[in-house]
Design a protein around this motif. Structure first.
Motif: not given
Length: 272
Positions: A59-61, A78, A80-81
């Motif tokens: 997930n990228k913010q 980055y 969530g993985h």
């Protein structure tokens, strides 16, 4: 006869166990299953490389691009993985220096900080890469390489940095990460409020400034208008010094406004 058969079966069992048992190395399985505090420099590099390879699955913010005088900064996160996480910050001082700093995490523990700096001098460029390996936010190894071009530096090995007193300088990494989180969330000194809209023939720019007397500013380019942008253009005084709820993307090193659906009213632009 029964005794001989039993002895033969027992012998086969012992031989089978001996062939399949292997001495356990203290670092066996380190690249995947061990805690972050047990990692060495090689396993840290391997783990950070796996984050880089799988970055598209995270997930990228990302933040706005903040400026203060000639200084600018931008942050990405980055997460969530698996159990990895990566923060990246891009900063520049005009055309003099550009720095990209990457913070690699495993299980919420910082394990590696990579920094690439490009310095422009009258006699030419200087490229420098630094890697800092950490346990419990304390560096246990640092290495670097320097060259005159991006192509040249990629061909060079890293050289160990050996501190004179056998201890590396202490950096406040938790504070740095907290600053990046604030930049991404738009909080603390990165909380922006509406200042005005500047219009040019090819585009308009939403100009933001720091709410709490911070000297940071930010701008968002508007390529496509919607109802909210029309409201900003025609009645900017309504939004003056308000915190706006906006969506943007980063393209060509600038923040670009992402229009909302036609069914969403311009009032959504106010965070009240």
């Amino acid at each position: 006869m029964k005794i001989n058969i039993l002895s033969f079966a027992l012998l086969c069992l012992l031989l089978f166990q001996g062939c399949n048992s292997k001495p356990k190395h203290p670092q066996a399985g380190m690249a995947s299953g061990e805690g972050a505090t047990g990692m060495n420099d090689k396993s840290i590099l391997s783990y950070s490389a796996s984050i880089d390879r799988n970055i598209n699955h995270f997930n990228k913010q990302y933040s706005l691009i903040y400026t203060s005088g000639d200084l600018s900064m931008y942050a990405e996160k980055y997460s969530g993985h698996s159990d990895g996480m990566l923060y990246k910050t891009f900063s520049a001082n005009g055309t003099l220096t550009e720095t990209v700093k990457s913070f690699y995490f495993k299980n919420d523990s910082l394990i590696l900080v990579k920094e690439h700096t490009q310095l422009s001098k009258p006699e030419g460029q200087v490229q420098k890469d630094t890697r800092t390996y950490l346990r419990n936010n304390i560096a246990f190894k640092m290495e670097s390489r320097t060259a005159s071009s991006p192509e040249a530096i990629r061909t060079l090995p890293y050289l160990l940095i050996q501190p004179a007193d056998q201890e590396y300088a202490t950096e406040n990494y938790p504070e740095q990460i907290s600053m990046l989180e604030n930049a991404i969330k738009g909080t603390d000194k990165f909380e922006m409020i509406f200042q005005n809209v500047s219009t040019y023939p090819d585009a308009s720019y939403i100009l933001l400034k720091g709410k709490n007397a911070a000297n940071y500013t930010a701008s968002i380019r508007v390529k496509d208008k919607d109802a909210f942008i029309d409201s900003l253009l025609h009645t900017p005084s309504i939004f003056k010094e308000e915190k706006l709820r906006l969506k943007w993307k980063i393209a060509d090193k600038e923040a670009v406004y992402v229009p909302v659906a036609d069914t969403v009213t311009s009032a959504r632009g106010l965070n009240r």
